[in-house]
Design an enzyme around this catalytic site. Sequence first.
Site, short mmCIF file in Angstrom:
data_model
loop_
_atom_site.label_atom_id
_atom_site.label_comp_id
_atom_site.label_asym_id
_atom_site.label_seq_id
_atom_site.Cartn_x
_atom_site.Cartn_y
_atom_site.Cartn_z
N ASN A 44 0.83 -1.21 0.00
CA ASN A 44 0.00 0.00 0.00
C ASN A 44 0.86 1.25 0.00
O ASN A 44 1.96 1.28 0.58
CB ASN A 44 -1.01 0.00 1.16
CG ASN A 44 -0.44 -0.34 2.50
OD1 ASN A 44 0.52 -1.10 2.61
ND2 ASN A 44 -1.01 0.22 3.55
N GLU A 46 0.47 5.21 0.87
CA GLU A 46 -0.40 6.22 1.46
C GLU A 46 0.01 7.63 1.04
O GLU A 46 1.07 7.83 0.43
CB GLU A 46 -0.38 6.08 2.99
CG GLU A 46 -0.94 4.72 3.42
CD GLU A 46 -1.12 4.56 4.91
OE1 GLU A 46 -0.52 5.35 5.69
OE2 GLU A 46 -1.86 3.64 5.30
N CYS A 55 -4.40 0.92 -1.95
CA CYS A 55 -4.19 -0.38 -1.31
C CYS A 55 -3.17 -1.23 -2.07
O CYS A 55 -2.99 -1.09 -3.28
CB CYS A 55 -5.50 -1.16 -1.27
SG CYS A 55 -6.80 -0.42 -0.29
N GLU A 57 -3.36 -4.31 -2.94
CA GLU A 57 -3.96 -5.13 -3.99
C GLU A 57 -4.03 -4.37 -5.30
O GLU A 57 -3.76 -4.91 -6.37
CB GLU A 57 -5.39 -5.54 -3.59
CG GLU A 57 -5.48 -6.44 -2.38
CD GLU A 57 -5.57 -5.68 -1.06
OE1 GLU A 57 -5.01 -4.56 -0.96
OE2 GLU A 57 -6.19 -6.21 -0.14
N CYS A 88 -10.51 -4.69 0.57
CA CYS A 88 -11.61 -3.73 0.68
C CYS A 88 -12.51 -3.80 -0.55
O CYS A 88 -12.15 -4.40 -1.57
CB CYS A 88 -11.05 -2.31 0.87
SG CYS A 88 -10.50 -1.54 -0.66
N CYS A 91 -11.05 -2.59 -3.96
CA CYS A 91 -10.11 -3.54 -4.57
C CYS A 91 -10.86 -4.74 -5.16
O CYS A 91 -10.48 -5.25 -6.21
CB CYS A 91 -9.09 -4.01 -3.55
SG CYS A 91 -7.90 -2.71 -3.14
N1 THU Z 1 -5.21 -1.44 2.90
C1 THU Z 1 -4.68 -2.25 1.93
O1 THU Z 1 -3.61 -2.00 1.39
N2 THU Z 1 -5.39 -3.35 1.59
C2 THU Z 1 -6.55 -3.76 2.18
O2 THU Z 1 -7.09 -4.78 1.80
C3 THU Z 1 -7.15 -2.96 3.24
C4 THU Z 1 -6.48 -1.67 3.53
C5 THU Z 1 -4.43 -0.27 3.31
C6 THU Z 1 -5.00 1.06 2.95
C7 THU Z 1 -4.33 1.95 3.99
O3 THU Z 1 -3.05 2.33 3.51
C8 THU Z 1 -4.14 1.05 5.19
O4 THU Z 1 -4.30 -0.28 4.71
C9 THU Z 1 -5.12 1.29 6.31
O5 THU Z 1 -6.42 1.29 5.87
#
Ligand code: THU
Length: 134
Positions: A44, A46, A55, A57, A88, A91
């Site tokens: 991920n 940010e 994310c 994925e 999520c 994704c």
């Molecule tokens: N996140 C993912 O990378 N994948 C998921 O399936 C759920 C959430 C990340 C997004 C964000 O950077 C952090 O997790 C917290 O939500």
Amino acid sequence: MEKEIQELILQARNAREKAYAPYSKFKVGAALLTGTGKIYNGGNVENSSYGLSICAERVAILKAVSAGELKLKLMVIYTDTEELTSPCGACRQVLSEFNPKLEVILVNKKGEMKALNLEKLLPEPFGFKKDDHD
Ligand code: THU
């Protein structure tokens, strides 16, 4: 397949290490096996404007698709947590564009695994036929 799954787990863990998550501190790694047998991974990424965070994925799938790999077979999602992390909704929709029946395996730090099909994670995904609208 077992050997491929082990490699996917390794690559998802490596991608998690490189995740950029200074705000949530929740690092996720994903690894995607494509039809040609190649693996694309991602962590991920940010942003200080939180809503722009992407994310793991989606990072992995965009790497695969932008390399011309449209056939997706299996995705491993790894987090260094006690619980398994499920993808999520956003994704799920993006994955479903390329394979609504994608195999997904969730893995946690204890090495527990749960295999799920995207068909179960996202029943009745949004989609439309190109000639079905103006
Ligand atoms: N996140 C993912 O990378 N994948 C998921 O399936 C759920 C959430 C990340 C997004 C964000 O950077 C952090 O997790 C917290 O939500």
